[in-house]
Motif scaffolding. Structure first.
Motif, PDB file in Angstrom:
ATOM      1  N   ASP A  67      -3.963  10.215  -0.757  1.00 18.17           N
ATOM      2  CA  ASP A  67      -2.884   9.752  -1.631  1.00 18.17           C
ATOM      3  C   ASP A  67      -1.561   9.764  -0.867  1.00 18.17           C
ATOM      4  O   ASP A  67      -1.278  10.698  -0.113  1.00 18.17           O
ATOM      5  N   LYS A  74       2.412   9.888  -7.041  1.00 20.62           N
ATOM      6  CA  LYS A  74       1.448   9.139  -6.249  1.00 20.62           C
ATOM      7  C   LYS A  74       1.776   7.651  -6.354  1.00 20.62           C
ATOM      8  O   LYS A  74       1.866   7.097  -7.447  1.00 20.62           O
ATOM      9  N   ARG A  76       0.447   5.234  -3.696  1.00 26.74           N
ATOM     10  CA  ARG A  76      -0.573   4.412  -3.034  1.00 26.74           C
ATOM     11  C   ARG A  76      -1.743   5.289  -2.607  1.00 26.74           C
ATOM     12  O   ARG A  76      -1.649   6.517  -2.575  1.00 26.74           O
ATOM     13  N   ARG A  78      -4.533   5.409   0.726  1.00 28.91           N
ATOM     14  CA  ARG A  78      -4.921   4.878   2.032  1.00 28.91           C
ATOM     15  C   ARG A  78      -6.330   5.353   2.356  1.00 28.91           C
ATOM     16  O   ARG A  78      -6.787   6.396   1.855  1.00 28.91           O
ATOM     17  N   ASP A  82      -6.804   2.415   7.837  1.00 25.71           N
ATOM     18  CA  ASP A  82      -5.350   2.547   7.712  1.00 25.71           C
ATOM     19  C   ASP A  82      -4.824   3.563   8.715  1.00 25.71           C
ATOM     20  O   ASP A  82      -5.554   4.430   9.207  1.00 25.71           O
ATOM     21  N   ARG A 137       3.603  -2.815   3.515  1.00 27.35           N
ATOM     22  CA  ARG A 137       3.894  -1.661   2.661  1.00 27.35           C
ATOM     23  C   ARG A 137       5.203  -1.841   1.904  1.00 27.35           C
ATOM     24  O   ARG A 137       5.339  -1.399   0.764  1.00 27.35           O
ATOM     25  N   GLN A 140       4.509  -3.799  -1.066  1.00 26.49           N
ATOM     26  CA  GLN A 140       3.852  -2.958  -2.064  1.00 26.49           C
ATOM     27  C   GLN A 140       4.857  -2.063  -2.764  1.00 26.49           C
ATOM     28  O   GLN A 140       4.817  -1.888  -3.981  1.00 26.49           O
ATOM     29  N   ARG A 141       5.771  -1.467  -2.001  1.00 30.56           N
ATOM     30  CA  ARG A 141       6.776  -0.585  -2.586  1.00 30.56           C
ATOM     31  C   ARG A 141       7.695  -1.364  -3.530  1.00 30.56           C
ATOM     32  O   ARG A 141       8.075  -0.859  -4.579  1.00 30.56           O
TER      33      ARG A 141
END
Length: 302
Positions: A67, A74, A76, A78, A82, A137, A140-141
């Motif tokens: 995590d 939490k 994301r 991986r 990754d 990323r 995603q954020r």
């Protein structure tokens, strides 16, 4: 045999790196990484990286999932293929921006920042691979951050028995705020799911729960009216995301309700409900108090 022991063999370790996205399909880079990286393992619940830590190692995950946790939340997950930790390695003055916690048993290859620097000098393409990953990323954020807005969004929670009260509160507030009632096509036709509700938690600036004596509960041999469990549960979800000051409980002024003890300290607004042609008049003082409070606090932008 321990899981990490499987990668003690040079050929197995090389094959794992060769197929890892960190290598970017470069056989020479995979060979170099396999030769210098240390095989490490972490048990479930064990931190691989701690937020605000000053270490600068990079981890290539081979097996297991972990995590990504920021400020206790939490964000994301991986897993194999990754890599984590490269931001602090590339920018030495930067502390760790997130914690990485093992969910399963993790086996990873650890590279020190000095080793990453050496690899970068020999294989400059790894910086392009890292940049592409960090860009992904960031997207995603961004998906976790609501768009900045000037008009406050309000979500109203109620039982079916209190729906008339909820609709009247919505009518009183809709000119000043974007107000969504739990019946307004929020949930699926047959029944709502937790995923539907969580999406609304992310979008809202305030939640207003209409407490109404729909049920009866017994406490220390006394009988108390109590709001429906779903109303309390849903307010708790919003409280966990928005904080106590943005999760508001409307309580009937003339009726003492039994509420869970951990809801002590939540923002409350008393209301007077008297069905009939003057119902809106009786409810107006509570709605005016809500309006002033939400204007003072504004949207939850950040």
């Amino acid at each position: 045999m321990a899981l990490a022991d499987r990668y003690a063999d040079d050929a197995t370790r090389l094959e794992a790196v060769r197929t890892h996205k960190f290598a970017g399909g470069c056989a020479d880079l995979a060979t170099a990484v396999a030769a210098m990286a240390e095989v490490v393992s972490f048990q479930p619940g064990e931190p691989i990286i701690q937020q605000l830590g000053e270490d600068r190692d990079v981890y290539l995950i081979l097996t297991g999932s972990c995590d990504i946790v920021v400020n206790g939340r939490k964000i994301r997950v991986r897993g194999p293929g990754d890599h984590v930790g490269e931001m602090a390695a590339i920018q030495p003055g930067q502390v760790r921006s997130a914690s990485v916690i093992a969910v399963d048993e993790i086996v990873a290859l650890k590279l020190t920042d000095a080793q990453l620097f050496e690899l970068g000098n020999r294989f400059p393409a790894i910086y392009r691979t890292i940049a592409q990953e960090l860009s992904r990323r960031l997207l995603q954020r961004n998906a976790l951050i609501g768009a900045f807005r000037e008009k406050t969004r309000v979500f109203i929670i109620s039982s079916r028995e209190a729906i008339d009260i909820a609709r009247m509160v919505q009518d009183a507030l809709h000119r000043d705020f974007t107000v969504e009632l739990w019946t307004d096509d929020v949930f699926k036709i047959a029944s709502y799911t937790l995923v539907d509700l969580e999406s609304k938690v992310e979008e809202a600036d305030f939640a207003i729960a209409i407490a109404h004596g729909d049920d009866i509960t017994e406490s220390r041999e006394d009988i108390w009216p109590a709001p429906r469990d779903n109303v309390i549960f849903e307010l708790g979800l919003f409280m966990g995301r928005l904080g106590r000051e943005r999760a508001i409980l409307m309580e009937p002024r003339d009726e003492k309700l039994k509420l869970p003890s951990d809801y002590a300290g939540v923002q409350t607004v008393p209301y007077h409900w008297k069905p009939g042609p003057d119902a809106a008049v009786h409810l107006a003082p509570a709605c005016n108090k809500l309006r002033r409070y939400m204007f003072d606090h504004g949207p939850h932008n950040g």
